[in-house]
Design an enzyme around this catalytic site. Structure first.
Site, PDB file in Angstrom:
ATOM      1  N   CYS A 281     -21.568  11.924  -6.465  1.00 24.50           N
ATOM      2  CA  CYS A 281     -20.612  12.270  -7.357  1.00 24.50           C
ATOM      3  C   CYS A 281     -20.753  12.287  -8.806  1.00 24.50           C
ATOM      4  CB  CYS A 281     -19.185  11.419  -7.106  1.00 24.50           C
ATOM      5  SG  CYS A 281     -18.319  11.496  -5.525  1.00 24.50           S
TER       6      CYS A 281
ATOM      7  N   HIS B 156     -14.536  11.712 -13.780  1.00 25.26           N
ATOM      8  CA  HIS B 156     -14.745  11.818 -12.320  1.00 25.26           C
ATOM      9  C   HIS B 156     -13.420  11.733 -11.715  1.00 25.26           C
ATOM     10  CE1 HIS B 156     -16.158  12.374  -8.185  1.00 25.26           C
ATOM     11  NE2 HIS B 156     -16.078  10.955  -8.014  1.00 25.26           N
TER      12      HIS B 156
ATOM     13  N   ASN C 149     -11.021  14.331  -4.365  1.00 22.73           N
ATOM     14  CA  ASN C 149     -12.519  14.104  -5.235  1.00 22.73           C
ATOM     15  C   ASN C 149     -13.442  15.127  -4.619  1.00 22.73           C
ATOM     16  OD1 ASN C 149     -15.062  13.168  -5.616  1.00 22.73           O
ATOM     17  ND2 ASN C 149     -14.655  11.093  -4.875  1.00 22.73           N
TER      18      ASN C 149
HETATM   19  N1  COA Z   1      -3.487   5.277   4.947  1.00 23.86           N
HETATM   20  C1  COA Z   1      -3.011   4.275   5.364  1.00 23.86           C
HETATM   21  N2  COA Z   1      -3.732   2.731   5.203  1.00 23.86           N
HETATM   22  C2  COA Z   1      -4.913   2.922   4.802  1.00 23.86           C
HETATM   23  C3  COA Z   1      -5.728   3.936   4.453  1.00 23.86           C
HETATM   24  C4  COA Z   1      -4.969   5.014   4.564  1.00 23.86           C
HETATM   25  N3  COA Z   1      -5.528   6.506   4.292  1.00 23.86           N
HETATM   26  N4  COA Z   1      -6.628   3.668   4.096  1.00 23.86           N
HETATM   27  C5  COA Z   1      -7.135   2.454   4.107  1.00 23.86           C
HETATM   28  N5  COA Z   1      -5.626   1.933   4.691  1.00 23.86           N
HETATM   29  C6  COA Z   1      -5.406   0.574   4.714  1.00 23.86           C
HETATM   30  C7  COA Z   1      -6.714  -0.421   5.043  1.00 23.86           C
HETATM   31  O1  COA Z   1      -7.002  -0.384   6.601  1.00 23.86           O
HETATM   32  C8  COA Z   1      -6.088  -1.757   4.717  1.00 23.86           C
HETATM   33  O2  COA Z   1      -4.932  -2.314   5.748  1.00 23.86           O
HETATM   34  P1  COA Z   1      -5.082  -3.769   5.876  1.00 23.86           P
HETATM   35  O3  COA Z   1      -4.650  -4.492   4.911  1.00 23.86           O
HETATM   36  O4  COA Z   1      -4.208  -3.863   7.243  1.00 23.86           O
HETATM   37  O5  COA Z   1      -6.603  -4.123   6.249  1.00 23.86           O
HETATM   38  C9  COA Z   1      -5.160  -1.313   3.500  1.00 23.86           C
HETATM   39  O6  COA Z   1      -4.919   0.209   3.561  1.00 23.86           O
HETATM   40  C10 COA Z   1      -5.702  -1.736   2.178  1.00 23.86           C
HETATM   41  O7  COA Z   1      -7.149  -1.149   2.228  1.00 23.86           O
HETATM   42  P2  COA Z   1      -8.116  -1.124   0.949  1.00 23.86           P
HETATM   43  O8  COA Z   1      -9.289  -0.547   1.405  1.00 23.86           O
HETATM   44  O9  COA Z   1      -7.851  -2.592   0.389  1.00 23.86           O
HETATM   45  O10 COA Z   1      -7.207  -0.146  -0.269  1.00 23.86           O
HETATM   46  P3  COA Z   1      -7.378   0.058  -1.655  1.00 23.86           P
HETATM   47  O11 COA Z   1      -6.234  -0.333  -2.332  1.00 23.86           O
HETATM   48  O12 COA Z   1      -8.679  -0.393  -1.943  1.00 23.86           O
HETATM   49  O13 COA Z   1      -7.505   1.531  -1.463  1.00 23.86           O
HETATM   50  C11 COA Z   1      -9.151   3.555  -1.517  1.00 23.86           C
HETATM   51  C12 COA Z   1      -8.539   2.358  -0.484  1.00 23.86           C
HETATM   52  C13 COA Z   1     -10.252   3.785  -0.744  1.00 23.86           C
HETATM   53  C14 COA Z   1      -8.155   4.279  -2.055  1.00 23.86           C
HETATM   54  C15 COA Z   1      -9.957   2.517  -2.777  1.00 23.86           C
HETATM   55  O14 COA Z   1     -10.485   1.574  -2.442  1.00 23.86           O
HETATM   56  C16 COA Z   1     -10.865   3.645  -3.594  1.00 23.86           C
HETATM   57  O15 COA Z   1     -10.559   4.627  -4.181  1.00 23.86           O
HETATM   58  N6  COA Z   1     -12.063   3.079  -3.738  1.00 23.86           N
HETATM   59  C17 COA Z   1     -12.929   3.718  -4.666  1.00 23.86           C
HETATM   60  C18 COA Z   1     -13.487   4.888  -3.766  1.00 23.86           C
HETATM   61  C19 COA Z   1     -14.206   5.880  -4.544  1.00 23.86           C
HETATM   62  O16 COA Z   1     -13.776   5.991  -5.676  1.00 23.86           O
HETATM   63  N7  COA Z   1     -15.271   6.452  -3.716  1.00 23.86           N
HETATM   64  C20 COA Z   1     -15.850   7.609  -4.327  1.00 23.86           C
HETATM   65  C21 COA Z   1     -16.771   7.093  -5.565  1.00 23.86           C
HETATM   66  S1  COA Z   1     -17.469   8.559  -6.019  1.00 23.86           S
END
Ligand code: COA
Length: 321
Positions: A112, A248, A278
């Site tokens: 990215c 980004h 993204n």
């Molecule tokens: N829909 C519903 N629930 C979801 C889900 C979805 N699409 N994806 C994950 N969950 C759930 C998880 O299973 C977890 O459940 P649990 O508490 O029962 O275990 C809960 O939501 C929280 O998960 P978590 O991973 O802690 O959520 P988060 O607030 O961190 O959000 C992202 C997840 C991926 C949106 C976030 O971590 C993020 O944006 N990370 C950076 C990603 C990024 O920038 N990547 C690219 C870099 S270039």
């Protein structure tokens, strides 16, 4: 000698996948996706549509905006993690489509953060007098390599392309680029297969983007925060001098955290994530072109571009547009 952006262009595939569409694929909800990521819908490639297709459309628009004929291009640098082929590289495929021949054309892969890397590389060519008209592209089709049964990743990624034309100038233009990487984090965000591994996982249907989202989130905010400070300090610039932050588009909460660090109101941040998702290496040039074409970004303004991706890789550019 410096380089300056002579024109921008971008392209999104026609097909749109809404959060409601994704609700039918995995256990998720429109509400969860919007509140946790800021994404409402994203564009995805149709059957047969490739990264080079998107790159070509974006490039032709950037060339037209710059008032440049394809034949004037003497360097092509495409950032992508999702090439059409292992080789020839997408830069070469793009060169052939533009019907220009002989100039250096290559792709580079920094996930990215790829566009920041491509801009940094092409800027050096122009500054050294080795290119007079550089076509710099970020293009990706990450939806092709996403695991559509993994709700933690499939809701995030999307497809698109953005391009800029760089030309020499006596004043910047590209004021500075700042590129970083740290391979210690390779396991937090990756596509765990490739040609040298024999594509075994892919053949068995076990490949697909893997991400420890929570850890990626924290490190992204930390590294990008350091990066914007580094970029300002390197140029003796204060936060209030930046006209536009062009981040980004990975997660609206990451974007807001960096804007806060810069004391920038969200009105001065180009945000496309709601409808773009993204788009990996395409995300920053897509946001740049969006701001240019809707008239928000004007000639003479100071722009701060930043991106973060798998590797980890991260990079920024300070630009007088
Ligand atoms: N829909 C519903 N629930 C979801 C889900 C979805 N699409 N994806 C994950 N969950 C759930 C998880 O299973 C977890 O459940 P649990 O508490 O029962 O275990 C809960 O939501 C929280 O998960 P978590 O991973 O802690 O959520 P988060 O607030 O961190 O959000 C992202 C997840 C991926 C949106 C976030 O971590 C993020 O944006 N990370 C950076 C990603 C990024 O920038 N990547 C690219 C870099 S270039």
């Amino acid at each position: 000698m410096y380089s300056r952006i002579a024109g921008t262009g971008s392209h999104l595939p026609e097909k749109i996948l809404t959060n409601a569409d994704i609700e039918k694929l995995v256990d998720t909800s429109d509400e969860w996706i919007r509140t946790r990521t800021g994404i409402s819908e994203r564009h995805v490639v149709a059957d047969g549509e490739t990264t080079a297709d998107l790159a070509e459309h974006a490039s032709r628009k950037a060339l037209a905006a710059a008032g440049v004929e394809p034949g004037e291009v003497d360097l092509i640098c495409v950032a992508t993690a999702t090439p059409d082929l292992v080789f020839p590289n997408v830069g070469t495929l793009l060169q052939d489509r533009l019907d220009i021949h002989g100039c250096p054309a290559f792709s580079l892969e920094a996930a990215c953060a790829g566009f920041a890397y491509a801009l940094g590389v092409a800027d050096k060519f122009v500054r050294l007098g080795e290119a007079k008209c550089a076509l710099v592209v970020g293009a990706d089709t990450l939806t092709r390599i996403v695991d559509w049964s993994d709700r933690g990743t499939c809701v995030l990624f999307a497809d698109g392309a953005g391009a800029v034309v760089l030309k020499p100038a006596s004043e910047p233009g590209i004021i500075s680029t700042h590129l970083h990487a740290d391979g210690r984090y390779k396991d937090l965000l990756q596509y765990p297969d490739g040609p040298s591994r024999g594509f075994h996982l892919m053949r068995e249907g076990k490949a697909g983007v893997r991400m420890k989202g929570n850890e990626v989130y924290k490190i992204a905010v930390n590294k990008l925060g350091q990066l914007v400070t580094e970029t300002l300090e390197a140029n003796g610039i204060t936060k209030d001098q930046i006209d536009w932050l062009i981040p980004h588009q990975a997660n609206i909460r990451i974007i807001e955290a960096i804007a806060k660090r810069l004391d920038m109101p969200m009105e001065r941040v180009i945000v496309t994530i709601a409808t773009h998702g993204n788009t990996s290496a395409a995300s920053v040039p897509l946001a740049l072109d969006t701001g240019v074409r809707d008239g928000r970004i004007k000639r003479g303004q100071l722009l701060l571009l930043e991106a973060f991706g798998g590797g980890f890789t991260w990079g920024s550019a300070l630009i007088r547009y």
